[in-house]
Design an enzyme around this catalytic site. Structure first.
Site, PDB file in Angstrom:
ATOM      1  N   ARG A 131      18.697  -6.110  48.400  1.00 42.29           N
ATOM      2  CA  ARG A 131      20.113  -5.876  48.741  1.00 42.29           C
ATOM      3  C   ARG A 131      20.325  -6.111  50.228  1.00 42.29           C
ATOM      4  O   ARG A 131      21.241  -6.792  50.644  1.00 42.29           O
ATOM      5  CB  ARG A 131      20.505  -4.430  48.401  1.00 42.29           C
ATOM      6  CG  ARG A 131      20.496  -4.099  46.936  1.00 42.29           C
ATOM      7  CD  ARG A 131      20.878  -2.666  46.715  1.00 42.29           C
ATOM      8  NE  ARG A 131      20.103  -1.728  47.534  1.00 42.29           N
ATOM      9  CZ  ARG A 131      20.126  -0.416  47.409  1.00 42.29           C
ATOM     10  NH1 ARG A 131      20.889   0.133  46.485  1.00 42.29           N
ATOM     11  NH2 ARG A 131      19.393   0.370  48.176  1.00 42.29           N
ATOM     12  N   GLY A 188      13.018  -5.934  45.686  1.00 40.08           N
ATOM     13  CA  GLY A 188      12.839  -4.837  46.648  1.00 40.08           C
ATOM     14  C   GLY A 188      12.019  -5.310  47.836  1.00 40.08           C
ATOM     15  O   GLY A 188      11.172  -6.212  47.699  1.00 40.08           O
ATOM     16  N   LYS A 228       6.690   5.369  54.008  1.00 38.92           N
ATOM     17  CA  LYS A 228       5.483   4.579  54.293  1.00 38.92           C
ATOM     18  C   LYS A 228       5.560   3.808  55.612  1.00 38.92           C
ATOM     19  O   LYS A 228       4.550   3.666  56.295  1.00 38.92           O
ATOM     20  CB  LYS A 228       5.210   3.609  53.142  1.00 38.92           C
ATOM     21  CG  LYS A 228       4.788   4.346  51.877  1.00 38.92           C
ATOM     22  CD  LYS A 228       4.531   3.415  50.722  1.00 38.92           C
ATOM     23  CE  LYS A 228       4.303   4.260  49.476  1.00 38.92           C
ATOM     24  NZ  LYS A 228       3.926   3.480  48.329  1.00 38.92           N
ATOM     25  N   ASP A 280      -2.100   0.578  48.618  1.00 40.71           N
ATOM     26  CA  ASP A 280      -1.222   0.068  47.554  1.00 40.71           C
ATOM     27  C   ASP A 280      -1.590  -1.355  47.107  1.00 40.71           C
ATOM     28  O   ASP A 280      -1.508  -1.669  45.911  1.00 40.71           O
ATOM     29  CB  ASP A 280       0.240   0.074  48.021  1.00 40.71           C
ATOM     30  CG  ASP A 280       0.888   1.453  47.880  1.00 40.71           C
ATOM     31  OD1 ASP A 280       0.376   2.279  47.104  1.00 40.71           O
ATOM     32  OD2 ASP A 280       1.903   1.689  48.557  1.00 40.71           O
TER      33      ASP A 280
END
Ligand code: NAP
Length: 296
Positions: A170, A145, A75, A118
């Site tokens: 992360r 995320g 994306k 989205d």
């Protein structure tokens, strides 16, 4: 392919570029919509390696495709391939919908336009469970995320007026960049860990998983630890829709929290992509049924 579908040189082609792409329900969903409206269109899965996204987009234009969706992990990488980007997609920094403008006779190359549907899909999914960010009970949100989908989610939450977003990733610099670009006063980036997740949801109304953890075929995985009960007053929205009830959502259900699956977001983001390609209102109920049938 639906039995009724017959392809010819007149058939208008669209598809979804992903790596992996096998989990995607978009082909079944869009082909059912085309069949319901009697449109000579066909939607195909396109397995595109991350190194080849720019070549793939140019290839689609050369092959006469009318557009495509981009899914994990393309994306953000789609943006530099485009001639024009819709302002929300520009702000989000990711596009999930490519529209290839049919060139006039003898004129080439076609223009490549990018949109992001989205955020629209995410807010529609929450609304379908009477969860309206910025209003009623949704003020503080934890987002796990910081990839392409998370960018749309955070932008949508900020536009809707939530008070605080804790962003766990992360790769912390990725979350910090997202926060700085999209919602610096609203968004607190933190390194992802199960301890940070458990601690963050204590004061949250909604947890949104935008990581692929729990997605088929790794259905036993969850970002939430088994050792800690989930707060029962939490709403938990998992963007993963295959399987429909992810391990995370099963944990939410078992704890008495409100589970929201990724299907409604898939359907509503897809409905807006459909409209961008065809100019027609999408048959949302047909699209939802096709997805449910594929998930059985
Ligand atoms: P992406 O751009 O590749 O981002 C993935 C994110 O997940 C990254 O922030 C990554 O962290 C994190 N992540 C990956 N594996 C992880 C793990 N094992 N533990 C913790 N974090 C992990 O992908 P995307 O396009 O945002 O898509 C993410 C998911 O959302 C996919 O499952 C996709 O199917 C789903 N999705 C659903 C809808 C819908 O309509 N329902 C719409 C969009 C996306 P790092 O940055 O640290 O690598």
């Amino acid at each position: 392919m639906p039995e009724s579908m017959s392809l010819s040189g007149h058939t208008q082609m669209v598809g979804v570029m992903g790596w992996p792409v096998e989990h995607s329900l978009s082909p079944q969903m869009h082909n059912a919509a085309f069949a319901a409206l009697n449109l000579d269109w066909c939607y195909v899965p396109l397995r595109v390696h991350p190194d080849h996204i720019a070549k793939a987009v140019r290839g689609l234009a050369v092959l006469g495709f009318r557009g495509a969706n981009a899914t994990i992990p393309h994306k953000q990488a789609l943006l530099p391939c485009l001639n024009w980007i819709d302002p929300p997609a520009q702000k989000i920094g990711a596009a999930n919908t490519l529209v290839i403008e049919a060139p006039a006779e003898g004129q080439e190359p076609p223009r490549l336009l990018g949109y992001n549907t989205d955020a629209h899909g995410m807010l529609a999914a929450l609304r379908s469970h009477s969860l309206v960010p910025g209003q009623n009970i949704i003020h503080r949100v934890v987002v796990a995320g910081a990839g392409g989908a998370a960018r749309a989610v955070v932008w949508g939450l900020a536009e809707a007026g939530v008070t605080e977003v804790i962003l766990l990733n992360r790769d912390l610099p990725r979350a910090q960049n997202l926060a700085a670009e999209l919602a610096p006063t609203l968004c607190r980036p933190l390194p992802f860990s199960t301890d940070a997740l458990v601690e963050s949801v204590r004061s949250a109304d909604l947890l949104i998983n935008t990581t692929p953890v729990g997605m088929w075929p790794h259905c036993e995985d969850s970002i939430w630890p088994d050792s800690t009960p989930m707060p029962s007053n939490l709403a938990v929205f998992d963007l993963v829709y295959n399987p429909l009830e992810t391990r995370l959502l099963a944990q939410a259900r078992q704890a008495g929290a409100l589970p929201v699956d990724g299907l409604e977001m898939l359907v509503h983001q897809g409905a807006l992509s459909f409209k961008l390609w065809t100019g027609l209102d999408a048959p949302v109920d047909v699209m939802r049924s096709a997805c449910l049938q594929s998930l059985r």
